[in-house]
Write a protein that holds these residues in place. Structure first.
Motif, short mmCIF file in Angstrom:
data_model
loop_
_atom_site.label_atom_id
_atom_site.label_comp_id
_atom_site.label_asym_id
_atom_site.label_seq_id
_atom_site.Cartn_x
_atom_site.Cartn_y
_atom_site.Cartn_z
N ASP A 9 1.04 -1.19 -0.14
CA ASP A 9 0.01 -0.03 0.11
C ASP A 9 0.94 1.37 -0.46
O ASP A 9 0.45 1.92 -0.56
CB ASP A 9 -0.74 -0.21 1.04
CG ASP A 9 -2.21 1.05 1.61
OD1 ASP A 9 -2.49 1.84 0.36
OD2 ASP A 9 -2.03 2.24 1.99
N ILE A 10 1.78 1.29 1.19
CA ILE A 10 2.67 2.43 1.08
C ILE A 10 3.33 2.14 -0.83
O ILE A 10 3.67 3.72 -0.99
CB ILE A 10 3.86 2.38 2.27
CG1 ILE A 10 3.22 2.04 3.69
CG2 ILE A 10 5.04 2.68 1.87
CD1 ILE A 10 4.01 1.87 4.57
N LYS A 11 4.02 1.48 -0.70
CA LYS A 11 4.48 1.48 -2.38
C LYS A 11 3.64 1.97 -3.50
O LYS A 11 3.59 3.00 -4.19
CB LYS A 11 5.40 0.19 -3.09
CG LYS A 11 5.63 -0.27 -4.38
CD LYS A 11 6.50 -0.97 -4.75
CE LYS A 11 6.83 -1.41 -5.74
NZ LYS A 11 8.44 -2.01 -6.13
N ARG A 12 2.07 1.84 -3.61
CA ARG A 12 1.33 1.82 -4.18
C ARG A 12 0.85 3.41 -4.15
O ARG A 12 1.20 4.17 -5.03
CB ARG A 12 -0.24 1.56 -3.97
CG ARG A 12 -1.19 1.49 -4.95
CD ARG A 12 -2.22 0.54 -4.86
NE ARG A 12 -2.93 1.13 -3.14
CZ ARG A 12 -2.98 2.06 -2.51
NH1 ARG A 12 -3.55 3.42 -3.37
NH2 ARG A 12 -3.51 2.63 -1.49
N ARG A 13 0.93 3.87 -2.96
CA ARG A 13 0.87 5.52 -2.94
C ARG A 13 1.84 6.58 -3.34
O ARG A 13 1.06 7.59 -3.96
CB ARG A 13 0.53 5.82 -1.26
CG ARG A 13 -0.91 4.96 -1.15
CD ARG A 13 -0.70 5.28 0.67
NE ARG A 13 -0.52 6.45 1.15
CZ ARG A 13 -0.99 6.86 2.52
NH1 ARG A 13 -0.55 5.87 3.65
NH2 ARG A 13 -0.50 8.07 3.12
N MET A 14 3.33 5.55 -2.94
CA MET A 14 4.57 6.74 -4.18
C MET A 14 4.48 6.59 -5.02
O MET A 14 4.76 7.45 -6.07
CB MET A 14 5.92 6.21 -2.62
CG MET A 14 6.54 6.01 -1.46
SD MET A 14 7.42 4.95 -0.89
CE MET A 14 7.63 5.90 0.46
N GLU A 15 3.69 5.33 -5.92
CA GLU A 15 3.65 5.57 -7.16
C GLU A 15 2.71 6.64 -7.77
O GLU A 15 2.48 6.43 -8.27
CB GLU A 15 3.29 3.81 -7.83
CG GLU A 15 4.85 2.66 -7.76
CD GLU A 15 5.07 1.87 -7.79
OE1 GLU A 15 3.41 1.65 -8.05
OE2 GLU A 15 5.12 0.72 -7.53
N GLY A 16 1.56 6.69 -7.06
CA GLY A 16 0.89 7.49 -7.20
C GLY A 16 1.06 9.04 -7.31
O GLY A 16 0.79 9.82 -7.90
N ALA A 17 2.11 8.96 -6.23
CA ALA A 17 2.98 10.90 -6.76
C ALA A 17 3.76 10.73 -8.13
O ALA A 17 3.73 11.63 -8.33
CB ALA A 17 3.45 10.97 -5.44
N ILE A 18 3.91 9.47 -8.09
CA ILE A 18 4.98 9.96 -9.23
C ILE A 18 4.10 9.79 -10.49
O ILE A 18 4.59 10.88 -10.98
CB ILE A 18 5.99 7.98 -9.49
CG1 ILE A 18 6.92 7.70 -8.79
CG2 ILE A 18 6.35 8.14 -11.01
CD1 ILE A 18 8.37 8.91 -8.53
N GLN A 124 6.99 19.16 -5.12
CA GLN A 124 5.63 18.43 -4.57
C GLN A 124 5.24 16.85 -4.42
O GLN A 124 4.77 16.62 -4.29
CB GLN A 124 3.78 18.84 -5.54
CG GLN A 124 3.76 20.87 -5.77
CD GLN A 124 3.06 21.24 -6.73
OE1 GLN A 124 3.09 20.18 -7.22
NE2 GLN A 124 2.45 22.69 -6.49
N ALA A 125 5.98 16.03 -5.77
CA ALA A 125 6.05 14.66 -5.80
C ALA A 125 6.77 14.39 -4.45
O ALA A 125 7.03 13.28 -4.01
CB ALA A 125 6.38 14.82 -6.58
N ARG A 126 7.78 15.47 -4.03
CA ARG A 126 9.00 14.41 -2.66
C ARG A 126 8.13 14.49 -1.76
O ARG A 126 8.42 14.61 -0.82
CB ARG A 126 10.17 15.48 -3.11
CG ARG A 126 11.00 15.37 -4.23
CD ARG A 126 12.09 16.09 -4.21
NE ARG A 126 13.12 15.95 -4.89
CZ ARG A 126 13.33 17.14 -5.75
NH1 ARG A 126 12.82 18.20 -5.20
NH2 ARG A 126 13.87 16.97 -6.71
N ILE A 127 7.24 15.93 -2.20
CA ILE A 127 6.61 15.94 -0.68
C ILE A 127 5.36 15.30 -0.49
O ILE A 127 5.26 14.63 0.77
CB ILE A 127 5.88 17.32 -0.48
CG1 ILE A 127 7.29 18.66 -0.49
CG2 ILE A 127 4.88 17.96 0.93
CD1 ILE A 127 6.47 19.97 -0.04
N ALA A 128 4.95 14.68 -0.89
CA ALA A 128 3.35 13.47 -1.33
C ALA A 128 4.35 12.21 -0.82
O ALA A 128 4.02 11.63 -0.34
CB ALA A 128 3.15 13.63 -2.56
#
Length: 186
Positions: A9-18, A124-128
């Motif tokens: 889930d954490i990986k999925r959310r980080m990929e969402g930021a990407i 913004q992506a890094r912050i997310a």
């Protein structure tokens, strides 16, 4: 151990930021025409704000030209106005229900402005990504406090979360470098 914290889930959310960052970068002009350049534009249509792709079809007939085919003849003026007022420095030419949008050459100052905007998107992506990491770490602390996982398990999982964060942020930095070189290329 990892049942308590969902790393996927954490990986999925980080990929969402990407993905959001990729979408933002797609809207930046590089000197070549791209249909995604006009996607952020909204049109006042039928009493509400609508994305341009819901009132028209955008195509790229030439490397430095966009073609916008408006479906409803009564919307041509609104679409033309929205493109002019978008702040992208574009000046559409109306031809019936089709708007031709020539892309002017980018000057050095405009290129530098676009690079600054790309850097803002990257930040913004890094912050997310950091927010996702913080959520994961908070979750780990709570699980450890509630004795669901041990200190050792918590440390191992927090290292995995940090590794995911570092990988994702380095991916953002690589994408930014590629876009920056695209923008600055004359």
């Amino acid at each position: 151990m990892s049942d308590a914290l969902d790393l996927n889930d954490i990986k999925r959310r980080m990929e969402g930021a990407i993905q959001a960052f990729k979408h933002d970068l797609g809207g930046l002009r590089t000197g070549r025409a791209s249909a995604s350049l006009l996607e952020p534009i909204t049109i006042e249509a039928y009493g509400s704000e609508m994305p341009i792709n819901q009132v028209a079809n955008i195509s790229v007939p030439e490397p430095r030209m966009l073609s916008v085919s408006v479906w409803d003849k009564s919307m041509v003026g609104a679409v033309e106005r929205a493109i002019r007022d978008s702040g992208l420095g574009l000046n559409p030419i109306t031809d019936g229900t089709t708007l031709r949008v020539p892309l002017p050459e980018l000057n050095e100052q405009r290129r530098k402005e676009l690079v600054k905007i790309a850097h803002q998107y990257a930040e913004q992506a890094r912050i997310a990504v950091r927010h996702v990491r913080r959520d994961g770490m908070d979750q780990l602390k709570k699980l450890e406090k509630d004795s669901v996982i041990s200190q050792d398990d918590s440390r191992v999982l927090s290292e995995k979360v940090q590794k995911l964060t570092d990988e994702t942020i380095s991916e953002v930095d690589k994408m930014l470098a590629v876009k920056e070189s695209e923008i600055m290329q004359v």
